[in-house]
Design an enzyme around this catalytic site. Structure first.
Site, PDB file in Angstrom:
ATOM      1  N   GLU A  52       0.808  -1.222   0.000  1.00 57.53           N
ATOM      2  CA  GLU A  52       0.000   0.000   0.000  1.00 57.53           C
ATOM      3  C   GLU A  52       0.844   1.276   0.000  1.00 57.53           C
ATOM      4  O   GLU A  52       0.388   2.341   0.386  1.00 57.53           O
ATOM      5  CB  GLU A  52      -0.993  -0.012   1.180  1.00 57.53           C
ATOM      6  CG  GLU A  52      -2.006  -1.142   1.034  1.00 57.53           C
ATOM      7  CD  GLU A  52      -2.708  -1.533   2.314  1.00 57.53           C
ATOM      8  OE1 GLU A  52      -3.753  -2.193   2.227  1.00 57.53           O
ATOM      9  OE2 GLU A  52      -2.209  -1.189   3.401  1.00 57.53           O
TER      10      GLU A  52
ATOM     11  N   ASP B  82      -0.843  -5.520   9.322  1.00 58.15           N
ATOM     12  CA  ASP B  82      -1.902  -4.742   9.958  1.00 58.15           C
ATOM     13  C   ASP B  82      -1.892  -5.070  11.443  1.00 58.15           C
ATOM     14  O   ASP B  82      -1.799  -6.247  11.820  1.00 58.15           O
ATOM     15  CB  ASP B  82      -3.282  -5.151   9.421  1.00 58.15           C
ATOM     16  CG  ASP B  82      -3.636  -4.476   8.111  1.00 58.15           C
ATOM     17  OD1 ASP B  82      -2.855  -3.653   7.635  1.00 58.15           O
ATOM     18  OD2 ASP B  82      -4.710  -4.802   7.578  1.00 58.15           O
TER      19      ASP B  82
ATOM     20  N   HIS C 275      -0.715   0.054  10.713  1.00 61.39           N
ATOM     21  CA  HIS C 275       0.349  -0.851  10.299  1.00 61.39           C
ATOM     22  C   HIS C 275       1.487  -0.876  11.312  1.00 61.39           C
ATOM     23  O   HIS C 275       1.696   0.081  12.060  1.00 61.39           O
ATOM     24  CB  HIS C 275       0.938  -0.429   8.941  1.00 61.39           C
ATOM     25  CG  HIS C 275      -0.015  -0.587   7.802  1.00 61.39           C
ATOM     26  ND1 HIS C 275       0.048   0.196   6.656  1.00 61.39           N
ATOM     27  CD2 HIS C 275      -1.051  -1.436   7.608  1.00 61.39           C
ATOM     28  CE1 HIS C 275      -0.902  -0.170   5.816  1.00 61.39           C
ATOM     29  NE2 HIS C 275      -1.594  -1.143   6.376  1.00 61.39           N
TER      30      HIS C 275
END
Length: 608
Positions: free
Chosen positions: A352, A376, A544
């Protein structure tokens, strides 16, 4: 069964434009002749040699090569000798200096004045000569002139004939060496941003000024369509691709698709094409980072250069993943310590395009020389919630609950914990210690699940495994605070075990195609972010986190002080905290002083 017979260790690779940074040892001495200097020559130079040996025996580059130490040609008693030493160090590529002395010296005549070197001074604790006096004087000079330096001084008095390095001194020298080497390794390299912002995640708003001012790195940016262009125009090594796709077909076990409704399941022919596409993506992602000489032979001279990228990020969601296979396989294989070419140094590629978590991953890798996990920080499971949902009352490391770490991409296969040390314990190893058996066990305990088409309309494959329990890990995150700049938080802890049925029940409540790591931070029961496991997650600054093997929080704190990044949250014991001596001039509360010092001295490479 994985078919990896004959897999070799690639060994050190020359990936980047610069040479490996070196550590310079500066033996300083009382310059007065007629018996003073002469009586100290051997002892002073022997300190330098001992420090150099300690570092070279115990500190390694990410390539697996030992760190080279360069010792000044002579002891340094006056300004001319300081200048001669600086000239030698410039020629040799020294980026870090450790000054050593057993005696009084002329402080401002003998200290390192280069604002770009990371500095420490070791003053011998002996009664025959006032090494401690020089240490205090020169550290005061460093502070006064805005050149922070680390002070190293043994707790116990030694005889002047004692050539050993006490354990407490060794610990500080090695911590300084590891952290400063990380600083020097980042300098002049690039972050490669492939794409832009992913799904409104703030960490993927790439801050080029942050990377330049704090890490000394440039930012390179390419659109994600560059991957599609290179696939369409076959800008990759065809011979490597043949080897890669054969290896993938033999060693990457595809899990049964149990998450997609029948009408959304991809045909066998489409899945075959997806594997081919994802394998090419992996090769191209690497080529974008570091280049590929073989492309030059094929006529692609520009593409052969790469971007000199020490780490990278891939946006993926959603503009890419709504149409093409996701980047999970690319991110996972690059961040893993092996692939079809053999066992090799892992790369850093953040999913990401979260460059802040990419920085966190980079810090982990540089300090440990091991692969880094991208996760995550998904769910805190209290003991009560676990028992209510599964019927099992948590015990052992899990007794106070745990954090469910899970992410579709960039979770290195090393995190499965299938690599074992001599004691049979799970470990994420430096690549040069990984065996063929380690690779085989890792692959045999990993499945590659077909992407959930609700998230990833273009398909793709996510690694699926459960991390073994009992591994010591440190979780790290860099966050940006408006008006302050970057701050870092860390939590040392362990992976924990839960019964298979419990895992299965919990896993089905989220995306069961993704890899899982159960993490338990070390808590203290006191008010604050480490009161309990819940408090750690409640105080975590983003969605994160990055993790790697071992408890290296103290090294992170030292590294951050070098970069002028304050640490806002940690569970490292106070006696392990090692920062420049100037920090003690800014208050008795260590965390507050850290913030004040970082603001006072500013980023290492200029105003942010």
């Amino acid at each position: 069964m994985a078919n990896i017979s004959g897999m070799k260790n690639v060994g050190p690779e020359k990936r980047y434009a610069s040479t490996l940074p070196k550590i310079g040892i500066r033996p300083v001495i009382d310059g007065r002749q007629r018996g003073v200097r002469e009586s100290l020559e051997d002892q002073t130079m022997n300190m330098a040699k001992a420090a150099a040996k300690l570092i070279s025996d115990n500190v390694f580059h990410g390539t697996g090569e030992r760190v080279e130490c360069v010792i000044a040609d002579t002891t340094i008693g006056r300004v001319r000798e300081s200048a001669d030493c600086a000239e030698k160090f410039a020629r040799e590529g020294v980026a870090i200096t450790l000054t050593v002395t057993p005696c009084w010296c002329y402080g401002t005549e003998t200290f390192d004045i280069d604002p770009m070197t990371i500095k420490a001074v070791w003053g011998f604790n002996g009664t025959e000569r006032p090494g401690a006096v020089y240490l205090a004087a020169v550290l005061a000079a460093h502070t006064q002139k805005g050149l922070p330096a680390f002070g190293i001084y043994g707790r116990d008095v030694q005889d002047n004939s004692d050539t050993s390095i006490p354990d407490d001194v060794s610990e500080k020298i090695l911590r300084f060496a590891r952290a400063s080497l990380a600083v020097a390794t980042m300098r002049g390299k690039s972050y490669l941003s492939i794409g832009g912002m992913a799904m409104g995640i703030a960490g993927s708003l790439v801050d080029q000024d942050l990377l330049q001012s704090y890490l000394g790195m440039r930012t390179e940016a390419v659109d994600m369509c560059e991957i599609e262009r290179r696939i369409a125009e076959e800008i990759y090594d065809p011979e490597e691709y043949k080897k890669a796709i054969d290896w993938v077909r033999q060693n990457c076990t595809q899990a049964e698709d149990t998450v997609n409704a029948p009408e959304y399941r991809r045909s066998a022919e489409q899945l075959k094409k997806d594997w081919e596409y994802c394998t090419k993506m992996t090769m191209i992602g690497r080529d974008l980072m570091i280049g590929n000489e073989n492309l030059k032979k094929l006529g692609f001279r520009e593409e052969a250069l790469g971007h000199n990228a020490l780490f990278a990020g891939f946006q993926g969601q959603r503009q890419w993943t709504d149409h093409w296979p996701n980047g999970d396989f690319m991110e996972t294989m690059l961040t893993t310590s092996f692939d079809w070419n053999g066992i090799r140094e892992p790369y850093i590629m953040a999913t990401e395009n979260d460059h802040l978590n990419g920085i966190s991953m980079l810090f982990c890798k540089l300090l440990t020389n091991r692969a880094a996990i991208f996760s995550d920080v998904r769910t805190y499971w209290s003991p009560e919630a676990v028992q209510r949902v599964t019927g099992w009352k948590p015990e052992g490391l899990a007794k106070e609950g745990f954090i469910h770490l899970i992410n579709s991409g960039a979770t290195t296969l090393d995190a499965a914990g299938q690599m074992k040390n001599e004691q049979g314990e799970s470990e994420m190893k430096p690549f040069w210690e990984i065996t063929e058996k380690d690779v085989q066990k890792t692959l045999e305990n990993t499945r590659f699940s077909v992407a959930n088409c609700g998230y990833f309309r273009g398909g793709g494959f996510s690694s699926t495994f459960l991390s073994e329990g009992g591994m010591p890990l440190t979780m790290v995150r860099v966050n940006l605070v408006k008006g302050v700049g970057p701050v870092l938080q860390l939590a040392e802890g362990w992976t924990c075990e839960v019964p298979e049925k419990v895992f299965d029940t919990i896993n089905k409540r989220t995306d069961q195609t993704w890899p899982t790591t159960w993490f338990v931070p070390r808590t203290n029961g006191k008010e604050g972010p480490f009161k309990d496991v819940y408090s750690v997650m409640a105080n975590w600054g983003a969605n994160h986190g990055a993790l790697s093997y071992g408890h290296f929080g103290a090294d992170l704190i030292t590294l951050c002080s070098m970069l002028r990044i304050p640490v806002c949250m940690h569970n490292v014991s106070e006696d392990q905290i090692f920062r420049p001596s100037a920090w003690s001039m800014l208050g008795m509360d260590k965390e507050g002083a850290d913030f004040r010092a970082c603001e006072t001295f500013g980023p290492l490479y200029g105003k942010y």
